[in-house]
Motif scaffolding. Structure first.
Motif, PDB file in Angstrom:
ATOM      1  N   MET A 158      -1.829   1.103 -11.874  1.00  0.00           N
ATOM      2  CA  MET A 158      -0.538   0.454 -12.126  1.00  0.00           C
ATOM      3  C   MET A 158      -0.648  -1.033 -11.836  1.00  0.00           C
ATOM      4  N   SER A 159       0.362  -1.782 -12.259  1.00  0.00           N
ATOM      5  CA  SER A 159       0.450  -3.225 -11.981  1.00  0.00           C
ATOM      6  C   SER A 159       1.897  -3.575 -11.680  1.00  0.00           C
ATOM      7  N   TYR A 160       2.106  -4.398 -10.684  1.00  0.00           N
ATOM      8  CA  TYR A 160       3.446  -4.870 -10.327  1.00  0.00           C
ATOM      9  C   TYR A 160       3.292  -6.066  -9.383  1.00  0.00           C
ATOM     10  N   THR A 161       4.386  -6.753  -9.128  1.00  0.00           N
ATOM     11  CA  THR A 161       4.396  -7.880  -8.191  1.00  0.00           C
ATOM     12  C   THR A 161       4.923  -7.399  -6.844  1.00  0.00           C
ATOM     13  N   ALA A 164       0.834  -1.200   0.000  1.00  0.00           N
ATOM     14  CA  ALA A 164       0.000   0.000   0.000  1.00  0.00           C
ATOM     15  C   ALA A 164       0.876   1.261   0.000  1.00  0.00           C
ATOM     16  N   PHE A 165       1.918   1.243   0.850  1.00  0.00           N
ATOM     17  CA  PHE A 165       2.805   2.404   0.906  1.00  0.00           C
ATOM     18  C   PHE A 165       3.610   2.532  -0.390  1.00  0.00           C
ATOM     19  N   TYR A 166       4.033   1.386  -0.930  1.00  0.00           N
ATOM     20  CA  TYR A 166       4.805   1.413  -2.165  1.00  0.00           C
ATOM     21  C   TYR A 166       3.968   1.944  -3.321  1.00  0.00           C
ATOM     22  N   THR A 167       2.692   1.574  -3.362  1.00  0.00           N
ATOM     23  CA  THR A 167       1.783   2.070  -4.403  1.00  0.00           C
ATOM     24  C   THR A 167       1.641   3.582  -4.315  1.00  0.00           C
ATOM     25  N   TYR A 168       1.453   4.067  -3.072  1.00  0.00           N
ATOM     26  CA  TYR A 168       1.324   5.518  -2.875  1.00  0.00           C
ATOM     27  C   TYR A 168       2.607   6.237  -3.293  1.00  0.00           C
ATOM     28  N   ALA A 169       3.772   5.648  -2.948  1.00  0.00           N
ATOM     29  CA  ALA A 169       5.047   6.286  -3.286  1.00  0.00           C
ATOM     30  C   ALA A 169       5.242   6.376  -4.796  1.00  0.00           C
ATOM     31  N   ARG A 170       4.871   5.323  -5.525  1.00  0.00           N
ATOM     32  CA  ARG A 170       5.010   5.348  -6.982  1.00  0.00           C
ATOM     33  C   ARG A 170       4.081   6.386  -7.602  1.00  0.00           C
ATOM     34  N   ALA A 171       2.846   6.450  -7.099  1.00  0.00           N
ATOM     35  CA  ALA A 171       1.908   7.441  -7.634  1.00  0.00           C
ATOM     36  C   ALA A 171       2.386   8.851  -7.320  1.00  0.00           C
ATOM     37  N   LEU A 172       2.938   9.050  -6.114  1.00  0.00           N
ATOM     38  CA  LEU A 172       3.428  10.370  -5.723  1.00  0.00           C
ATOM     39  C   LEU A 172       4.625  10.793  -6.575  1.00  0.00           C
TER      40      LEU A 172
END
Length: 342
Positions: A46-49, A15-23
């Motif tokens: 986005m999509s990732y593993t 969840a934090f990684y998703t927010y960081a990528r979007a930011l």
């Protein structure tokens, strides 16, 4: 001191990684949009593993869930046999097996019947398992076997590590789980007849514990069907940590819910027997305590007759007695003469 991470740690990471990528994507477009929620959500798709598995975020900031079909392989080890990816109101199932027989490895590759032999309500006759249970219920020797949980193989690991323990409620829950494992597997305690370890070795391994503590196998006979919730309850009841085990009221409630709320079943007999044993044990402990107090009084009286009271008190406390000096002392010798009347 280290411990196992929470099961939600991977999801929190993703969840934090998703927010960081979007930011980061948002700041690359506009360096002053640090607090612009609309701009950040526009880059959330986005999509990732990730740590928790494949992560696919839609334009609304919602994660598309993926469900997994998990079962036991021929060795009794959990294995992922397929996945279901959900997107909106549609789902895509991707199998990880070539033959459906592997799904029923613990049943010898045989798929269960669409309708049980005895019917869903038991109206078409009772199966083998029910007949065995009913015959065992009527056999008093069967319950003499159950009473063996007071011995070491039924004893909780934390109690094995403490000498002269009176037992605990949590320890009783553990013992109950061991008994239930015998019932569902239709085998003796810890399946001693088919194990390479002896009872002494098992007790040592139970007492030792570890990150993956040893427990009885819950491998069922191919003709035995048990509610999966029952197996989960057994595993919860013999948790290594006493605080992780459910209370007896919770166990009773779950057992009744598995049985459709009916009261007449084998487990009620087990509960009644456990309660009767606990009541008898409390009375026995109380009687032994009274006897101990009386014996202590007698020993104190005898001790005070043999030694000065202040000396006796120090000896009872484990203290040393300092020698004293007296200018004059009197030593009195006496004898008891027994007279016989003719």
């Amino acid at each position: 001191m280290t411990g196992w991470p929470s099961q939600y740690a991977g999801q929190l990471h993703d969840a934090f990684y998703t927010y960081a990528r979007a930011l980061n994507a948002t700041l690359n477009q506009n360096s002053s949009a640090l607090k612009d929620g609309r701009a950040i959500i526009s880059n959330i798709q986005m999509s990732y593993t990730g740590i928790s598995g494949p992560v696919t975020m839609n334009m609304n900031g919602s994660r598309q869930p993926t469900f997994y079909l998990i079962g036991l392989n021929s060795n009794g080890i959990p294995n992922i046999f397929g996945s279901v990816f959900v997107e909106g109101f549609s789902a895509l199932f991707t199998p990880n097996y070539s033959s459906e027989n592997v799904l029923w490895a613990t049943r010898g590759g045989k798929r269960p019947l669409d309708i049980p032999v005895c019917g869903f309500t038991g109206s078409k006759g009772k199966g083998k398992r029910n007949r065995e249970i009913e015959s065992n219920v009527a056999d008093p020797i069967y319950f003499i076997k159950l009473s063996g949980y007071k011995y070491l193989l039924w004893t909780a690991p934390e109690l094995l590590r403490v000498e002269d323990s009176d037992g605990t409620k949590e320890g009783d829950i553990y013992s109950f789980a061991i008994i239930c494992s015998e019932l569902v597997t239709r085998k003796s305690v810890w399946d001693l007849d088919n194990r390479k370890e002896k009872a002494e070795e098992l007790v040592y391994m139970i007492k030792k514990g570890g990150s993956v503590p040893i427990r009885p196998s819950l491998q069922l006979h191919e003709n035995t069907e048990v509610n999966p919730a029952m197996l989960h309850l057994i595993r919860d009841c013999w948790s290594e940590g006493p605080r992780d085990r459910p209370a007896i009221d919770t166990v009773r409630s779950l057992m009744k819910s598995m049985n459709g709320g009916r009261n007449e079943n084998l487990m009620d007999h087990v509960f009644n027997m456990l309660e009767a044993y606990a009541s008898t044990l409390e009375n026995e402990v109380e009687d032994r305590t009274k006897e101990l107090v009386e014996e202590k009084k007698k020993s104190d009286i005898l001790l005070y007759r043999m030694l000065p009271r202040q000396v006796a008190e120090k000896l009872k406390l484990g203290q040393s007695v300092e020698p004293e000096t007296f200018d004059n002392v009197t030593v009195f010798f006496s004898d008891v003469v027994r007279y016989h009347c003719k």
